[in-house]
Design an enzyme around this catalytic site. Sequence first.
Site, short mmCIF file in Angstrom:
data_model
loop_
_atom_site.label_atom_id
_atom_site.label_comp_id
_atom_site.label_asym_id
_atom_site.label_seq_id
_atom_site.Cartn_x
_atom_site.Cartn_y
_atom_site.Cartn_z
N ASP A 1 -6.91 4.38 -4.74
CA ASP A 1 -7.61 4.23 -3.46
C ASP A 1 -8.24 5.62 -3.22
O ASP A 1 -8.43 6.38 -4.18
CB ASP A 1 -6.64 3.82 -2.34
CG ASP A 1 -7.36 3.42 -1.05
OD1 ASP A 1 -7.94 2.33 -1.00
OD2 ASP A 1 -7.39 4.23 -0.09
N LYS B 1 0.86 -1.19 0.00
CA LYS B 1 0.00 0.00 0.00
C LYS B 1 0.89 1.23 0.00
O LYS B 1 2.05 1.15 0.45
CB LYS B 1 -0.90 0.00 1.26
CG LYS B 1 -2.15 0.84 1.12
CD LYS B 1 -3.27 0.14 0.36
CE LYS B 1 -4.40 1.09 0.04
NZ LYS B 1 -5.55 0.38 -0.58
P1 NDP Z 1 -12.88 7.85 -3.16
O1 NDP Z 1 -11.82 8.83 -2.87
O2 NDP Z 1 -13.34 7.70 -4.56
O3 NDP Z 1 -14.17 8.15 -2.26
C1 NDP Z 1 -14.10 8.16 -0.88
C2 NDP Z 1 -15.43 8.60 -0.32
O4 NDP Z 1 -15.42 8.48 1.09
C3 NDP Z 1 -15.76 10.05 -0.62
O5 NDP Z 1 -17.15 10.20 -0.75
C4 NDP Z 1 -15.24 10.78 0.62
O6 NDP Z 1 -15.91 12.02 0.87
C5 NDP Z 1 -15.57 9.77 1.69
N1 NDP Z 1 -14.63 9.91 2.81
C6 NDP Z 1 -13.27 9.80 2.76
N2 NDP Z 1 -12.72 10.00 3.97
C7 NDP Z 1 -13.78 10.23 4.79
C8 NDP Z 1 -13.88 10.51 6.18
N3 NDP Z 1 -12.78 10.57 6.94
N4 NDP Z 1 -15.12 10.68 6.69
C9 NDP Z 1 -16.22 10.60 5.90
N5 NDP Z 1 -16.18 10.34 4.59
C10 NDP Z 1 -14.98 10.17 4.05
O7 NDP Z 1 -12.36 6.45 -2.56
P2 NDP Z 1 -12.81 4.98 -2.94
O8 NDP Z 1 -14.27 4.96 -3.21
O9 NDP Z 1 -11.87 4.46 -3.94
O10 NDP Z 1 -12.49 4.22 -1.56
C11 NDP Z 1 -13.46 4.11 -0.53
C12 NDP Z 1 -13.05 3.00 0.42
O11 NDP Z 1 -12.96 1.76 -0.31
C13 NDP Z 1 -11.70 3.16 1.10
O12 NDP Z 1 -11.76 2.56 2.36
C14 NDP Z 1 -10.76 2.33 0.20
O13 NDP Z 1 -9.60 1.92 0.88
C15 NDP Z 1 -11.68 1.16 -0.12
N6 NDP Z 1 -11.32 0.41 -1.30
C16 NDP Z 1 -11.23 1.02 -2.53
C17 NDP Z 1 -10.95 0.24 -3.65
C18 NDP Z 1 -10.98 0.83 -5.01
O14 NDP Z 1 -10.94 0.05 -5.99
N7 NDP Z 1 -11.06 2.13 -5.18
C19 NDP Z 1 -10.63 -1.19 -3.53
C20 NDP Z 1 -10.85 -1.74 -2.21
C21 NDP Z 1 -11.14 -0.94 -1.15
P3 NDP Z 1 -15.19 13.40 0.49
O15 NDP Z 1 -15.19 13.46 -1.00
O16 NDP Z 1 -16.00 14.47 1.12
O17 NDP Z 1 -13.79 13.30 1.07
#
Ligand code: NDP
Length: 451
Positions: free
Chosen positions: A166, A126
Site C-alpha cells: 500500500d 489491513k
Molecule cells: P504510493 O506510496 O506508491 O504512492 C502514494 C502517492 O500519494 C505518492 O505520490 C505520495 O506522495 C502521495 N501521497 C501520499 N500521502 C499523501 C498526502 N497525505 N497528501 C498528498 N499526497 C500524498 O502508494 P500507492 O500508489 O500504492 O497507493 C495510493 C492509494 O491507492 C492509497 O490510497 C492506497 O490505499 C490505494 N490503493 C493502493 C493499491 C495498490 O495496489 N498499491 C490497491 C488499492 C488501493 P509522496 O511521495 O510525496 O508522499
Amino acid sequence: MGIAEDRIKQYEKGNCEQDKVFYQAMEEVIYSIAPLLESDERYKQNSILDRLVVPDRIFKFKVVWMDDNQNIQVNTGYRVQFNNSLGPYKGGLRFHPSVNEGILKFLGFEQILKNALTGLPIGGGKGGSDFDPKGKSDFEVMKFCSAFMTELHKYIGPRIDIPAGDIGVGAREIGYLFGEYKKITSSYEGVLTGKPFMFGGSLMRPEATGYGTVYFTEKMLEIEGKESLEGKVCTVSGAGNVALHAIEKLQQIGAIPVSCTDSRGTIYDSRGVDLCLLKELKLEKRASLKEYVKAHPEAKYIPVEDYPEGAHAVWDIPCYAAFPCATQNELNDIDAQNLIVNGCISVSEGANMPSTPKAINDFLSHKICFAPAKAANSGGVAVSEFEMSQNASMSKWGFEEVDDKLKVIMQQVCTRVALTAKDYGVEGNYVDGANIAGFKRVADAMIAEGI
Ligand code: NDP
C-alpha cells in the site's frame, strides 16, 4: 442502540478523532445498505451490521530497529484482521507517519467489501506502521522490514492472512519482508503478495490497481452511454504505484493524462505527462516532482503552499475524467465544484476514499459518473489473489493472461455494481451499488456460518 449506530453518533459529535476516517467509511456503507436491510429481515435478525463493524482482532506491536548512525529507533506496527467469512484476511501494509489504528480500521473495513465485490475467496484486513520510508537508506528500510516481520510473522500465513503493499510499501519492502519471513519460518510460501517476480510475484501485480481503475471506468462510461476515454484529457493525482499505472493505461488507450501530484506539489503538463521521466524520478531516484520541470520547462509545477487553502490545484485543471490516486480525503467539495464547472463528466477513485462525503454528494447530484474506490481500485487485490493461486499451484501465468483476467474481473465488478444499483432503485449510483453488492456477499456468508 446498536454498535454501528452508536459509532456513527460519536462520529457526528466529532468524538474519537483517530477513528474519524473509519466512521466516515462506515457511515457511507450504513446509508447505502438501508434499502437492503429494509427488504430482507435476516440481516437485522443476525445483527450483521454490528458484527461487521468490529474487527475480529487487532494486533499492535513495538518495532525496534537501528538506523545508519547506530541510533535505536522505535515505531509501532499493526495488523487489523477484520473479517474472514469469504476467505483468509487479505489487505495491504501501509508505511507512513500518519498511520494509526483508526486509519487501518477504515482501510480494513473498506477492504472487506472491496474483496467481496471481486467475487474471489478473500476476506478483509489491513496493517502497517508509522515508519516513514522517505529519506531512509535501503539498508534502513531493510532493517525496519526485518524488525516488523519479526513480530508480524506470528499472525499471518498463506491460509490465515496474506498482506500486500500500500502507500510506502512496494516491491522493495515486500521483498525484505518476505526474506525475513522465510528466515524465521524456513517456509517458502505465498504469505505476501506483490512479491518481486523472481521469487513468486505475479506479472502485472504492480500495474493491476491503476490499469484496473481505467478498465472499470471504460466499462462504466459504456454502460452510462458516455464517450470513451480515447482522445480525452484526464487528470490524475498521486505519483506512486496506482497513479503511474493509471497514467500508463490511459496513454495506452489513447487518452491524454496531463497531471500528477505528490505530497508537495502538482505537475500540469498540457501536452500529456512524460511517463518515462516520471518513473525515473519516482521509482529510481525517489525525487520530488519539482525535478520534472527541469526537463520540461513548459510544464507547470504548483507547490502545495502556492495554491489557495482548501482547494487542490490538480482538480482545477479542465478535464473529461478525473482519477484521484494518492490518498484519503484528497478531493473535497471545493474541488468537486471546480471539476464540475470545468466540464468533468467522470471521477474514478484509484486511491482509497479520496473523495470526501460532500464531494461525493456533489458528483451524484450533478449526475457525474462516479466510480467509488472499493469497486474501481479492486484490480490490485484481484491480481493479488491471482498471485496466491499461482503460488499455491507453483505455476506462473503470462502477462497477457493476467491482464485479460484482470480486465474481465473489472468489467464484471462494474456490471455487478451497476445492476445492483438498478435492482435497488438507485440506477447510476455506483456508491450504493458497490456497498449493497459487497455487503450482501459478506453478510450471506456470515449468516451461513452461524455465530
Ligand atoms: P504510493 O506510496 O506508491 O504512492 C502514494 C502517492 O500519494 C505518492 O505520490 C505520495 O506522495 C502521495 N501521497 C501520499 N500521502 C499523501 C498526502 N497525505 N497528501 C498528498 N499526497 C500524498 O502508494 P500507492 O500508489 O500504492 O497507493 C495510493 C492509494 O491507492 C492509497 O490510497 C492506497 O490505499 C490505494 N490503493 C493502493 C493499491 C495498490 O495496489 N498499491 C490497491 C488499492 C488501493 P509522496 O511521495 O510525496 O508522499
